[in-house]
Design a protein around this motif. Structure first.
Motif, short mmCIF file in Angstrom:
data_model
loop_
_atom_site.label_atom_id
_atom_site.label_comp_id
_atom_site.label_asym_id
_atom_site.label_seq_id
_atom_site.Cartn_x
_atom_site.Cartn_y
_atom_site.Cartn_z
N UNK A 192 44.25 22.28 74.04
CA UNK A 192 45.07 21.56 73.52
C UNK A 192 45.85 22.36 72.34
N UNK A 193 46.16 21.27 71.40
CA UNK A 193 47.11 21.91 70.23
C UNK A 193 46.30 21.46 68.94
N UNK A 194 46.42 22.62 68.08
CA UNK A 194 45.49 22.30 66.74
C UNK A 194 46.55 22.57 65.81
N UNK A 195 46.32 21.78 64.56
CA UNK A 195 47.17 21.82 63.23
C UNK A 195 46.22 22.35 62.09
N UNK A 196 47.05 23.00 61.11
CA UNK A 196 46.24 23.25 59.86
C UNK A 196 46.01 21.93 59.38
N UNK A 197 44.69 21.74 58.62
CA UNK A 197 44.29 20.50 58.06
C UNK A 197 44.40 20.61 56.47
N UNK A 198 44.31 19.53 55.88
CA UNK A 198 44.57 19.32 54.35
C UNK A 198 43.09 19.76 53.79
N UNK A 199 41.93 19.77 54.67
CA UNK A 199 40.78 19.92 54.22
C UNK A 199 40.19 21.28 54.20
N UNK A 200 39.28 21.62 53.52
CA UNK A 200 38.80 22.90 53.66
C UNK A 200 37.48 22.83 54.74
N UNK A 201 37.38 24.46 55.37
CA UNK A 201 36.43 24.41 56.35
C UNK A 201 35.11 24.17 55.81
N UNK A 202 34.19 23.62 56.33
CA UNK A 202 32.75 23.23 55.69
C UNK A 202 32.18 24.52 55.33
N UNK A 203 32.06 25.64 56.02
CA UNK A 203 31.59 26.93 55.54
C UNK A 203 32.47 28.07 56.11
N UNK A 204 32.19 29.25 55.49
CA UNK A 204 32.89 30.23 56.07
C UNK A 204 32.11 31.45 55.48
N UNK A 205 32.23 32.74 56.04
CA UNK A 205 31.28 33.79 55.66
C UNK A 205 32.15 35.14 55.80
N UNK A 206 31.95 36.20 54.95
CA UNK A 206 32.54 37.48 54.85
C UNK A 206 31.39 38.34 54.92
N UNK A 207 31.40 39.53 55.98
CA UNK A 207 30.42 40.52 55.98
C UNK A 207 31.28 42.00 55.57
N UNK A 208 30.70 42.49 54.68
CA UNK A 208 30.99 43.60 53.98
C UNK A 208 31.01 44.85 54.86
N UNK A 209 31.55 45.95 54.49
CA UNK A 209 31.19 47.25 55.39
C UNK A 209 29.80 47.65 54.91
N UNK A 210 29.21 48.71 55.88
CA UNK A 210 27.86 49.16 55.65
C UNK A 210 27.94 50.03 54.63
N UNK A 211 26.95 50.06 53.68
CA UNK A 211 26.45 50.86 52.51
C UNK A 211 25.59 51.72 52.52
N UNK A 212 25.59 52.98 52.19
CA UNK A 212 24.46 53.96 52.23
C UNK A 212 24.23 54.53 50.89
#
Length: 622
Positions: free
Chosen positions: A427-447
């Motif tokens: 179906x069709x999805x539209x941008x909401x006024x609510x924030x997503x419940x959770x989100x994540x970000x993964x860094x690059x690999x560090x040495x």
């Protein structure tokens, strides 16, 4: 009576290095140490017998004009961190020589585009449920249109809590193949060659009318004031320029009969059309004469073998190329030929673009398990990714709005500064006024700049006054992520977590943001991992050996050929190799680095010198 034993000759010659150094069974019962299987007494009166580790790190000096992390004492914890993420995703390694600041590996549900901040994106809500697989979208200044199977629907408010869709009337009883807009009206292509099919128009009053017929039509685009329409089926290699009425013939036909045109877009100096045959794709340019005549298409860009175009778009002078592998961004020269950047990998076909301000959104099918939606590029920021073509035409990008379902994202549009997208058979999805419940970000690999092991002692998280939670995690050497203590204190701005003590060679970090309410969530401004470098450290032995021709140990007299022993020890210095060093009950693999012979006397008043030989050795770690 004192028993005698000569121990030098049985050990000559020394064994081959390649067969491994020998052990001496006289250690530790008779002699305290042995080097390369040869036993010795220690000169305890010399007071030079030492054993310790080499320094963990060397001293360093920060030569930069602006003090930074390199100015911190390297003897302490080594810092790695990030304070902005606005150059987007796609960076696998974060602290190698070619790594770029302000980039990360991947994200979901995260807005990285404000410099110095990470926050949650808006959620999406379903506005139309459909089991049909086509679902193209188009917008005018007033309405949103969607093709749902053979039905065309429209609405003036696609973001309402309960959307009212109206079915169009007056259109052919067939399934449209493509849809576009000139900003006020919507145009659709249909199969068939009679006047019931071809190119159809829906005006702002939702009245349908036939524009052109007489040929099989496929894709349609409105570019630079022209309708560029492709053929279909046996005529798929044909192009039609602004067809009207009963179309007699094509305006251009590709010489390869199996060629498939997939769409067109507007450039600064030309109209671009893309197509493919087999696994070879290309973008053609159609220049416009001063009299306004569209000229013969010529190749502006050949795509690599195996990469075929799936959609063509343009924005702010750049050409957007969707392919079966991802997205490419291109710029044109004065002739209209294209210079293209490395592709942004999406793992599948990109089917449409939409844009606003300095951003371009693109369809991203099956981004993650049971997740599909949109990616976003920032055309105000370009990364330094190097490709076969150029080192600059790669916009910063990241994942964006996502729906919690898998599937092919077929279309996307912008309406009233919000995004809508359709997923095949969903179906069709539209941008909401609510924030997503959770989100994540993964860094690059560090040495941390070294191949040796280290561990994270502390992990610092900084935020604006906190709403919600921020949970850091670490993945060591490609393993699963292990959560550390979350930042949870409401309205606080800093949190320090203790890292796991497991040692690793390289590590990746993940920050998971969770909202406090549908309208409030955390904003991360910085994170920093403080690691302790734990390289394999050699032990350094400095051992004073008694070098006397006659030694009495536990009532037994042992004879030593001092000169022969010194020759063998010197050979371990001049011809370095790994040998065994036995000390009491321990055995170490060592390299003999140096020796110093201090003469005390001569044996039987001759030049057969005796004394103490101080041997310096360094252990070799596994």
């Amino acid at each position: 009576m004192v028993a005698t034993l000569r121990f030098t000759s049985p050990f000559l010659p020394s064994p081959s290095f390649f067969t491994g150094a020998p052990f001496n069974t006289l250690v530790p019962d008779i002699f305290p140490v042995a080097i390369d299987g040869r036993p010795f007494l220690i000169d305890q009166k010399a007071n030079t017998f030492t054993r310790g580790f080499e320094p963990r790190v060397r001293d360093s000096v920060d030569q930069s004009t602006t003090p930074g992390e390199a100015a911190i004492n390297p003897q302490g914890l080594w810092r790695r961190g990030e304070s902005s993420w606005h150059l987007g995703a796609g960076q696998k390694y974060a602290d190698t020589a070619n790594a770029e600041d302000y980039r990360f590996s991947t994200s979901q549900g995260i807005n990285p585009w404000t410099k110095g901040e990470l926050s949650l994106l808006k959620d999406v809500s379903k506005k139309l449920t459909s089991s049909n697989t086509n679902l193209p979208l188009a917008v005018t200044d007033e309405f949103v249109y969607v093709v749902d199977g053979s039905t065309v629907k429209w609405t003036a408010d696609p973001f309402a809590s309960s959307v009212s869709w109206t079915n169009m009337t007056g259109l052919p009883a067939a399934t449209p193949r493509d849809m576009t807009t000139d900003g006020k009206n919507v145009y659709l292509t249909y199969g068939g060659t009679t006047n019931a099919y071809g190119l159809w128009k829906i005006d702002s009053s939702h009245t349908a009318s036939n524009v052109a017929y007489g040929h099989e039509f496929g894709y349609v685009d409105f570019v630079k004031g022209y309708f560029i329409v492709t053929g279909y089926n046996s005529e798929k290699n044909e192009l039609f320029y602004s067809p009207i009425g009963n179309v007699g013939t094509y305006d251009y036909i590709h010489p390869v009969t199996s060629w498939n045109w997939i769409g067109s877009a507007s450039g600064p100096n030309a109209i671009y059309v893309a197509g493919y045959a087999g696994d070879r794709g290309a973008v053609y340019r159609i220049n416009i004469s001063t009299a306004g005549v569209l000229q013969t298409p010529v190749v502006a860009l050949d795509l690599p073998s195996g990469e075929i175009p799936t959609h063509l778009g343009s924005y702010l002078g750049g050409i957007l190329i969707g392919t079966n592998k991802g997205v490419r961004y291109a710029t044109s020269d004065n002739n209209g030929d294209l210079t293209v950047g490395a592709y942004i990998a999406t793992g599948g076909a990109v089917n449409q673009f939409t844009a606003e301000a300095n951003f371009v959104w693109f369809t991203w099918s099956n981004f993650d398990t049971n997740v599909s939606g949109l990616g976003r590029m920032d055309l105000s920021s370009f990364t330094g990714s190097v490709s076969l073509y150029t080192s600059s035409n790669v916009p910063a990008y990241a994942s964006d709005l996502m729906a919690p379902v898998g599937g092919t994202v077929t279309s996307c549009v912008t309406f009233n500064s919000k995004r809508l997208f359709s997923i095949s058979a969903q179906g069709v999805y539209a941008e909401s006024t609510d924030l997503v419940a959770t989100g994540y970000i993964k860094t690059g690999t560090y040495r941390w700049g070294i191949p040796d092991r280290k561990f994270v002692a502390k992990f610092d998280t900084r935020t604006t006054p906190l709403y919600g939670t921020v949970t850091p995690s670490i993945s060591s050497d490609g393993g699963a992520f292990t959560a550390m203590t979350a930042h949870t204190t409401s309205l606080s701005t800093e949190s320090v977590a203790t890292g796991p003590q497991a040692k690793f060679i390289e590590a990746q970090f993940k920050l998971e943001l969770a909202r406090a309410s549908v309208s409030t969530g955390p904003t991360v401004t910085r994170w920093m991992a403080r690691a302790y470098a734990s390289p394999a450290r050699s032990q350094v032995f400095r051992v004073p050996l008694l070098m006397h021709h006659s030694l009495v140990i536990k009532g037994i007299e042992y004879f030593m050929d001092v000169d022969a022993e010194l020759v063998l020890l010197r050979d371990l210095v001049t011809n370095p190799r790994v040998v065994n060093y036995q000390e009491n009950t321990e055995t170490f693999s060592v390299v003999v680095e140096d020796l110093e012979f201090q003469v005390i006397d001569g044996y039987e008043q001759s030049w057969n010198l005796e004394g103490t030989c101080t041997v310096t050795m360094r252990s070799v770690q596994d």
